[in-house]
Scaffold this motif. Structure first.
Motif, PDB file in Angstrom:
ATOM      1  N   VAL A 135      37.802  33.987  48.687  1.00 20.66           N
ATOM      2  CA  VAL A 135      37.770  35.330  48.097  1.00 20.66           C
ATOM      3  C   VAL A 135      39.156  35.691  47.561  1.00 20.66           C
ATOM      4  CG1 VAL A 135      37.366  37.775  48.547  1.00 20.66           C
ATOM      5  CG2 VAL A 135      35.882  36.067  49.585  1.00 20.66           C
ATOM      6  N   SER A 136      40.183  35.385  48.340  1.00 18.78           N
ATOM      7  CA  SER A 136      41.550  35.654  47.914  1.00 18.78           C
ATOM      8  C   SER A 136      41.900  34.883  46.644  1.00 18.78           C
ATOM      9  CB  SER A 136      42.520  35.290  49.041  1.00 18.78           C
ATOM     10  OG  SER A 136      43.836  35.556  48.657  1.00 18.78           O
ATOM     11  N   ALA A 137      41.460  33.637  46.563  1.00 18.49           N
ATOM     12  CA  ALA A 137      41.727  32.825  45.376  1.00 18.49           C
ATOM     13  C   ALA A 137      41.041  33.402  44.140  1.00 18.49           C
ATOM     14  CB  ALA A 137      41.265  31.385  45.616  1.00 18.49           C
ATOM     15  N   VAL A 138      39.810  33.860  44.291  1.00 15.70           N
ATOM     16  CA  VAL A 138      39.100  34.472  43.165  1.00 15.70           C
ATOM     17  C   VAL A 138      39.840  35.727  42.701  1.00 15.70           C
ATOM     18  CG1 VAL A 138      36.975  35.675  42.484  1.00 15.70           C
ATOM     19  CG2 VAL A 138      36.848  33.527  43.759  1.00 15.70           C
ATOM     20  N   MET A 139      40.330  36.517  43.649  1.00 16.80           N
ATOM     21  CA  MET A 139      41.072  37.733  43.281  1.00 16.80           C
ATOM     22  C   MET A 139      42.375  37.384  42.562  1.00 16.80           C
ATOM     23  SD  MET A 139      40.339  40.078  46.703  1.00 16.80           S
ATOM     24  CE  MET A 139      42.036  40.433  46.851  1.00 16.80           C
ATOM     25  N   ARG A 140      43.096  36.371  43.028  1.00 12.35           N
ATOM     26  CA  ARG A 140      44.335  35.953  42.360  1.00 12.35           C
ATOM     27  C   ARG A 140      44.050  35.462  40.949  1.00 12.35           C
ATOM     28  NH1 ARG A 140      45.220  33.467  47.255  1.00 12.35           N
ATOM     29  NH2 ARG A 140      44.786  31.428  46.352  1.00 12.35           N
ATOM     30  N   GLU A 141      43.009  34.648  40.808  1.00 14.30           N
ATOM     31  CA  GLU A 141      42.660  34.126  39.493  1.00 14.30           C
ATOM     32  C   GLU A 141      42.263  35.259  38.541  1.00 14.30           C
ATOM     33  OE1 GLU A 141      42.108  31.136  36.633  1.00 14.30           O
ATOM     34  OE2 GLU A 141      43.065  31.042  38.613  1.00 14.30           O
ATOM     35  N   HIS A 142      41.509  36.233  39.053  1.00  7.97           N
ATOM     36  CA  HIS A 142      41.114  37.380  38.221  1.00  7.97           C
ATOM     37  C   HIS A 142      42.344  38.167  37.769  1.00  7.97           C
ATOM     38  CE1 HIS A 142      38.690  40.630  36.657  1.00  7.97           C
ATOM     39  NE2 HIS A 142      39.451  41.477  37.329  1.00  7.97           N
ATOM     40  N   ARG A 143      43.298  38.365  38.675  1.00  9.67           N
ATOM     41  CA  ARG A 143      44.511  39.100  38.313  1.00  9.67           C
ATOM     42  C   ARG A 143      45.318  38.347  37.265  1.00  9.67           C
ATOM     43  NH1 ARG A 143      49.363  41.564  42.056  1.00  9.67           N
ATOM     44  NH2 ARG A 143      50.358  42.637  40.344  1.00  9.67           N
ATOM     45  N   THR A 144      45.390  37.018  37.409  1.00  5.15           N
ATOM     46  CA  THR A 144      46.122  36.209  36.436  1.00  5.15           C
ATOM     47  C   THR A 144      45.503  36.330  35.051  1.00  5.15           C
ATOM     48  OG1 THR A 144      46.756  34.622  38.146  1.00  5.15           O
ATOM     49  CG2 THR A 144      46.841  33.848  35.871  1.00  5.15           C
ATOM     50  N   ARG A 145      44.176  36.326  34.997  1.00  4.91           N
ATOM     51  CA  ARG A 145      43.491  36.373  33.699  1.00  4.91           C
ATOM     52  C   ARG A 145      43.427  37.769  33.099  1.00  4.91           C
ATOM     53  NH1 ARG A 145      38.502  32.088  34.178  1.00  4.91           N
ATOM     54  NH2 ARG A 145      39.805  30.342  34.762  1.00  4.91           N
ATOM     55  N   SER A 146      43.232  38.792  33.921  1.00  5.49           N
ATOM     56  CA  SER A 146      42.987  40.132  33.387  1.00  5.49           C
ATOM     57  C   SER A 146      44.140  41.103  33.592  1.00  5.49           C
ATOM     58  CB  SER A 146      41.734  40.728  34.032  1.00  5.49           C
ATOM     59  OG  SER A 146      41.986  41.009  35.401  1.00  5.49           O
TER      60      SER A 146
END
Length: 106
Positions: A35-46
């Motif tokens: 879940v943390s990885a998905v949140m980090r990836e989302h922040r990087t992209r958006s």
């Protein structure tokens, strides 16, 4: 600025704590690290921030076999990941187990 609220019933662990560098990594198959990885990836992209609200893990084999029992949630959620809080069902307060270690010292 947008802030995403992420609520999850993910278990504490899925493999090692460091085994989820990106959401698409083969070892990243579940758990709070995923879940943390998905949140980090989302922040990087958006560029959008997220607030993660994890739920206490009461039923996973890791929690059931750990010497601290449910108290291991605090060790992982607060001490390892650095998240300030987690939610628990009201029934947790009526359980006869010793839950003193779930509380913070603040």
């Amino acid at each position: 600025m947008a802030v995403n609220l992420v609520w999850s019933q993910a278990t504490l662990l899925s493999g090692g704590l460091e085994s989820c560098p990106t959401p698409l990594a083969e070892k990243c198959v579940g758990g709070m690290a995923s879940v943390s990885a998905v949140m980090r990836e989302h922040r990087t992209r958006s560029g959008e921030r997220s607030l993660y609200v994890p739920e206490v893990d009461r039923h996973s084999p890791f929690v059931q076999m750990h010497p601290s029992g449910w108290n291991v949630n605090r060790a992982v959620v607060n001490d390892r990941f650095g998240w300030s809080f987690f939610v628990a069902p009201p029934s947790l307060l009526s359980d006869p187990r010793d839950l003193t270690l779930l509380r913070t010292h603040d």
